[in-house]
Design an enzyme around this catalytic site. Structure first.
Site, PDB file in Angstrom:
ATOM      1  N   PRO A  10       0.790  -1.221   0.000  1.00 35.76           N
ATOM      2  CA  PRO A  10       0.000   0.000   0.000  1.00 35.76           C
ATOM      3  C   PRO A  10       0.829   1.282   0.000  1.00 35.76           C
ATOM      4  O   PRO A  10       1.859   1.376   0.670  1.00 35.76           O
ATOM      5  CB  PRO A  10      -0.816  -0.096   1.303  1.00 35.76           C
ATOM      6  CG  PRO A  10      -0.118  -1.105   2.137  1.00 35.76           C
ATOM      7  CD  PRO A  10       0.530  -2.056   1.170  1.00 35.76           C
ATOM      8  N   ASN A  11       0.317   2.230  -0.773  1.00 42.35           N
ATOM      9  CA  ASN A  11       0.861   3.596  -0.898  1.00 42.35           C
ATOM     10  C   ASN A  11       2.154   3.687  -1.688  1.00 42.35           C
ATOM     11  O   ASN A  11       2.642   4.785  -1.944  1.00 42.35           O
ATOM     12  CB  ASN A  11       1.028   4.260   0.486  1.00 42.35           C
ATOM     13  CG  ASN A  11      -0.296   4.370   1.208  1.00 42.35           C
ATOM     14  OD1 ASN A  11      -1.243   4.920   0.656  1.00 42.35           O
ATOM     15  ND2 ASN A  11      -0.395   3.819   2.406  1.00 42.35           N
ATOM     16  N   ARG A  18       5.148  10.996  -2.409  1.00 38.90           N
ATOM     17  CA  ARG A  18       4.863  10.751  -1.006  1.00 38.90           C
ATOM     18  C   ARG A  18       6.111  10.966  -0.138  1.00 38.90           C
ATOM     19  O   ARG A  18       7.118  10.286  -0.339  1.00 38.90           O
ATOM     20  CB  ARG A  18       4.440   9.270  -0.940  1.00 38.90           C
ATOM     21  CG  ARG A  18       4.322   8.698   0.403  1.00 38.90           C
ATOM     22  CD  ARG A  18       4.229   7.179   0.314  1.00 38.90           C
ATOM     23  NE  ARG A  18       3.941   6.676   1.622  1.00 38.90           N
ATOM     24  CZ  ARG A  18       4.233   5.471   2.033  1.00 38.90           C
ATOM     25  NH1 ARG A  18       4.789   4.598   1.220  1.00 38.90           N
ATOM     26  NH2 ARG A  18       3.944   5.112   3.247  1.00 38.90           N
ATOM     27  N   TYR A  23      11.285   8.938   1.447  1.00 39.80           N
ATOM     28  CA  TYR A  23      11.330   7.870   0.435  1.00 39.80           C
ATOM     29  C   TYR A  23      12.073   8.240  -0.848  1.00 39.80           C
ATOM     30  O   TYR A  23      12.248   7.388  -1.717  1.00 39.80           O
ATOM     31  CB  TYR A  23       9.896   7.426   0.091  1.00 39.80           C
ATOM     32  CG  TYR A  23       9.157   6.857   1.286  1.00 39.80           C
ATOM     33  CD1 TYR A  23       9.569   5.658   1.866  1.00 39.80           C
ATOM     34  CD2 TYR A  23       8.069   7.514   1.845  1.00 39.80           C
ATOM     35  CE1 TYR A  23       8.923   5.133   2.970  1.00 39.80           C
ATOM     36  CE2 TYR A  23       7.403   6.992   2.954  1.00 39.80           C
ATOM     37  CZ  TYR A  23       7.830   5.813   3.510  1.00 39.80           C
ATOM     38  OH  TYR A  23       7.190   5.288   4.602  1.00 39.80           O
ATOM     39  N   ASN A  79       8.102  -5.389  -0.745  1.00 38.43           N
ATOM     40  CA  ASN A  79       7.969  -4.219   0.140  1.00 38.43           C
ATOM     41  C   ASN A  79       6.512  -4.176   0.585  1.00 38.43           C
ATOM     42  O   ASN A  79       5.649  -3.715  -0.162  1.00 38.43           O
ATOM     43  CB  ASN A  79       8.357  -2.920  -0.577  1.00 38.43           C
ATOM     44  CG  ASN A  79       8.335  -1.740   0.376  1.00 38.43           C
ATOM     45  OD1 ASN A  79       7.749  -1.824   1.469  1.00 38.43           O
ATOM     46  ND2 ASN A  79       8.957  -0.645  -0.012  1.00 38.43           N
ATOM     47  N   GLU A 103      12.352  -9.391   2.256  1.00 39.65           N
ATOM     48  CA  GLU A 103      11.569  -8.238   2.714  1.00 39.65           C
ATOM     49  C   GLU A 103      12.402  -6.976   2.473  1.00 39.65           C
ATOM     50  O   GLU A 103      13.611  -6.981   2.756  1.00 39.65           O
ATOM     51  CB  GLU A 103      11.273  -8.399   4.210  1.00 39.65           C
ATOM     52  CG  GLU A 103      10.599  -7.201   4.841  1.00 39.65           C
ATOM     53  CD  GLU A 103      10.438  -7.356   6.359  1.00 39.65           C
ATOM     54  OE1 GLU A 103      10.742  -8.446   6.898  1.00 39.65           O
ATOM     55  OE2 GLU A 103      10.023  -6.369   6.993  1.00 39.65           O
ATOM     56  N   HIS A 105      12.558  -2.580   2.710  1.00 39.96           N
ATOM     57  CA  HIS A 105      12.036  -1.255   3.064  1.00 39.96           C
ATOM     58  C   HIS A 105      12.988  -0.191   2.539  1.00 39.96           C
ATOM     59  O   HIS A 105      14.205  -0.284   2.754  1.00 39.96           O
ATOM     60  CB  HIS A 105      11.880  -1.118   4.580  1.00 39.96           C
ATOM     61  CG  HIS A 105      10.966  -2.158   5.127  1.00 39.96           C
ATOM     62  ND1 HIS A 105       9.615  -2.129   4.925  1.00 39.96           N
ATOM     63  CD2 HIS A 105      11.240  -3.312   5.783  1.00 39.96           C
ATOM     64  CE1 HIS A 105       9.071  -3.204   5.472  1.00 39.96           C
ATOM     65  NE2 HIS A 105      10.037  -3.946   5.998  1.00 39.96           N
ATOM     66  N   ARG A 112      12.854   5.069  12.713  1.00 41.67           N
ATOM     67  CA  ARG A 112      11.613   5.847  12.634  1.00 41.67           C
ATOM     68  C   ARG A 112      10.725   5.551  13.856  1.00 41.67           C
ATOM     69  O   ARG A 112      11.213   5.138  14.891  1.00 41.67           O
ATOM     70  CB  ARG A 112      10.914   5.535  11.295  1.00 41.67           C
ATOM     71  CG  ARG A 112      11.804   5.920  10.082  1.00 41.67           C
ATOM     72  CD  ARG A 112      11.120   5.642   8.772  1.00 41.67           C
ATOM     73  NE  ARG A 112       9.901   6.441   8.617  1.00 41.67           N
ATOM     74  CZ  ARG A 112       8.976   6.185   7.689  1.00 41.67           C
ATOM     75  NH1 ARG A 112       9.150   5.171   6.838  1.00 41.67           N
ATOM     76  NH2 ARG A 112       7.902   6.938   7.606  1.00 41.67           N
TER      77      ARG A 112
HETATM   78  C1  DQA Z   1       8.136   1.168   3.982  1.00 43.88           C
HETATM   79  C2  DQA Z   1       8.175   1.421   5.490  1.00 43.88           C
HETATM   80  C3  DQA Z   1       6.814   1.222   6.120  1.00 43.88           C
HETATM   81  O1  DQA Z   1       6.867   1.484   7.510  1.00 43.88           O
HETATM   82  C4  DQA Z   1       5.804   2.190   5.502  1.00 43.88           C
HETATM   83  O2  DQA Z   1       4.518   1.970   6.024  1.00 43.88           O
HETATM   84  C5  DQA Z   1       5.797   2.120   4.021  1.00 43.88           C
HETATM   85  C6  DQA Z   1       7.073   2.012   3.304  1.00 43.88           C
HETATM   86  C7  DQA Z   1       9.485   1.503   3.320  1.00 43.88           C
HETATM   87  O3  DQA Z   1       9.664   1.110   2.163  1.00 43.88           O
HETATM   88  O4  DQA Z   1      10.346   2.163   3.916  1.00 43.88           O
HETATM   89  O5  DQA Z   1       4.748   2.254   3.380  1.00 43.88           O
HETATM   90  O6  DQA Z   1       7.871  -0.210   3.761  1.00 43.88           O
END
Ligand code: DQA
Length: 154
Positions: A10-11, A18, A23, A79, A103, A105, A112
């Site tokens: 998501p997102n 964003r 990011y 991700n 996994e 990020h 954070r």
């Molecule tokens: C994320 C880190 C997550 O905490 C966050 O909710 C994201 C992006 C990252 O790529 O740093 O949506 O997965």
């Protein structure tokens, strides 16, 4: 040609717009291009997907398990976005489908907010790439290839 699946939760469709201070400015299309170039260099195909929906991600992980069993896929770079910190369903999907999964990020979640410090995905993952920006996708693809095709230590 064997392939990898790159899954974004998501997102991540908003990447580039964003919170660029967290990011970066690369878009998801830029990330797809970077993944295609890295995979091509390793003679791997890429299936690149994004969804904002947990159940869709569960379905795709189950599909990845079937494709791995058929020898068509070497693994998944995932991700999971915010589902990292909430989703028992994704944890169970990864375990249940027996997929090799890295996994990933983009940000350093450990530097954070405390709610980002716990991952339901990590115990089911073969490895974790955290905080390297979008370059982490290249590192994760290299790691999948290493795990699928082990070679002698240098
Ligand atoms: C994320 C880190 C997550 O905490 C966050 O909710 C994201 C992006 C990252 O790529 O740093 O949506 O997965």
């Amino acid at each position: 040609m064997p392939s990898i699946l790159v899954l974004n939760g998501p997102n991540l469709n908003l990447l580039g717009l964003r919170e660029p201070a967290v990011y970066g400015s690369a878009t998801l299309a830029d990330v797809e291009q970077l993944c295609r170039e890295q995979a091509e260099a390793l003679e791997l195909g890429v299936d690149f997907r994004q969804s904002n929906h947990e159940g869709v991600l569960v379905d795709w992980i189950q599909e990845a398990g079937r494709r791995m069993a058929e020898g068509e896929l070497i693994g998944v770079v995932f991700n999971p976005g915010a589902y990292t910190h909430t989703s028992v369903a994704l944890h169970d999907a990864i375990k249940g489908a027996s997929v090799r999964l890295i996994e990933l990020h983009i940000s350093n979640v450990h530097a954070r907010e405390p709610f980002r410090h716990h991952s339901y995905i990590s115990p089911a993952a073969a490895g974790i790439v955290v905080g390297l920006g979008v370059a982490g996708y290249e590192v994760a693809i290299q790691a999948l290839a290493r795990l699928a095709y082990p070679r002698a230590p240098r």
